[in-house]
Design an enzyme around this catalytic site. Structure first.
Site, PDB file in Angstrom:
ATOM      1  CG  ASP A   4      14.875  53.666  63.592  1.00 29.81           C
ATOM      2  OD1 ASP A   4      15.755  54.247  64.275  1.00 29.81           O
ATOM      3  OD2 ASP A   4      15.130  52.701  62.859  1.00 29.81           O
ATOM      4  CD  GLU A  60      27.931  60.105  57.077  1.00 32.48           C
ATOM      5  OE1 GLU A  60      28.637  59.475  57.888  1.00 32.48           O
ATOM      6  OE2 GLU A  60      26.710  60.287  57.229  1.00 32.48           O
ATOM      7  CG  ASP A  97      25.101  54.743  66.809  1.00 33.75           C
ATOM      8  OD1 ASP A  97      24.342  54.151  67.620  1.00 33.75           O
ATOM      9  OD2 ASP A  97      26.144  54.241  66.371  1.00 33.75           O
ATOM     10  CG  ASP A 125      33.596  65.432  65.203  1.00 33.50           C
ATOM     11  OD1 ASP A 125      32.351  65.521  65.245  1.00 33.50           O
ATOM     12  OD2 ASP A 125      34.301  65.319  66.222  1.00 33.50           O
ATOM     13  CE  LYS A 152      14.528  52.234  47.161  1.00 28.22           C
ATOM     14  NZ  LYS A 152      15.499  51.575  46.252  1.00 28.22           N
TER      15      LYS A 152
END
Length: 239
Positions: free
Chosen positions: A180, A94, A144, A121, A218
């Site tokens: 998503d 991360e 992203d 990275d 969530k």
């Protein structure tokens, strides 16, 4: 760059070629708890890119399948998976420091010991720190989407990336993606369908149901209530 065979060759000649990154580093403030978690746990759970190639057995003190996740966000799902699969060792990468702190705090609270993290990275970590054939599973959840068409080149799932990743997976190892964003799911499928050495684990040659090993977040639960979709893709390295 046409006069140089690689970025390294260009650098030796004093020419810097700007790398297209798949992320924008948003530094956010560390909470006191996150800062304390990093101070308390980095020595035992933190990994440094500058240390070079990892000896997995030395890092974890045992021989076990290794799962690597790129871009774990705040780390909730990663910690849950590490806790639920104690027979495996997990590495998370991360770039956002608050996420590192939150992940380490959660791991400490849950008593998770089979997890290590990089703050670096991911492309560089894969290239410099992960041995070929050393991963049993590679996870890329909700990267992203870079939804504007002119930014699609920034998406991490590209032919060059998945080919480099294939070398890091063991034969039989699995690359698991989730998004998503339907257009990104289609992009992932398009790239992976023609990537050499991979086999789609979907019986319908597209997407798979969410496997139990990937916790329902969530964010996803809220999305389901609003009728939003999530697409999982799983590809096995076969060559």
């Amino acid at each position: 760059m046409s006069q140089f065979k690689s970025k390294e060759e260009a650098a030796e000649s004093g020419v810097y070629i700007r790398k297209i990154q798949s992320f924008v580093k948003r530094e956010g403030r560390l909470t006191k708890g996150q800062e304390k978690a990093i101070e308390s746990n980095w020595e035992t759970m933190g990994l440094e890119h500058k240390s070079g190639l990892l000896d997995m057995n030395e890092v974890f003190g045992r021989t076990a399948p290794v799962v690597l996740e790129i871009g774990f966000g705040m780390g909730k799902s990663l910690v849950t998976m590490a806790k639920n699969e104690p027979d495996k060792d997990f590495i998370g990468i991360e770039v956002h420091r608050p996420g590192i702190g939150a992940c380490l705090a959660d791991a400490q609270e849950q008593g998770v010991t089979n997890l290590r993290v990089y703050e670096h990275d991911a492309v560089e970590v894969l290239a410099d720190c992960i041995a070929d054939g050393s991963l049993s599973r590679m996870q890329l959840f909700f990267p992203d989407p870079w939804h504007k068409k002119r930014h699609h080149k920034r998406r991490i799932v590209q032919p060059e990336f998945v080919e480099k990743l294939r070398g890091k997976l063991a034969i039989g190892g699995v690359f698991h993606m989730a998004t998503d964003w339907e257009n990104y799911a289609e992009h992932m499928l398009e790239i992976m369908a023609v990537a050499p050495g991979y086999k789609n684990l979907s019986s319908t040659s597209d997407y798979v149901p969410r496997p139990e090993q990937r916790p329902l977040t969530k964010f996803e639960q809220r999305g389901h209530r609003l009728g939003h979709g999530v697409w999982d893709l799983m590809f096995e390295r076969v060559a």
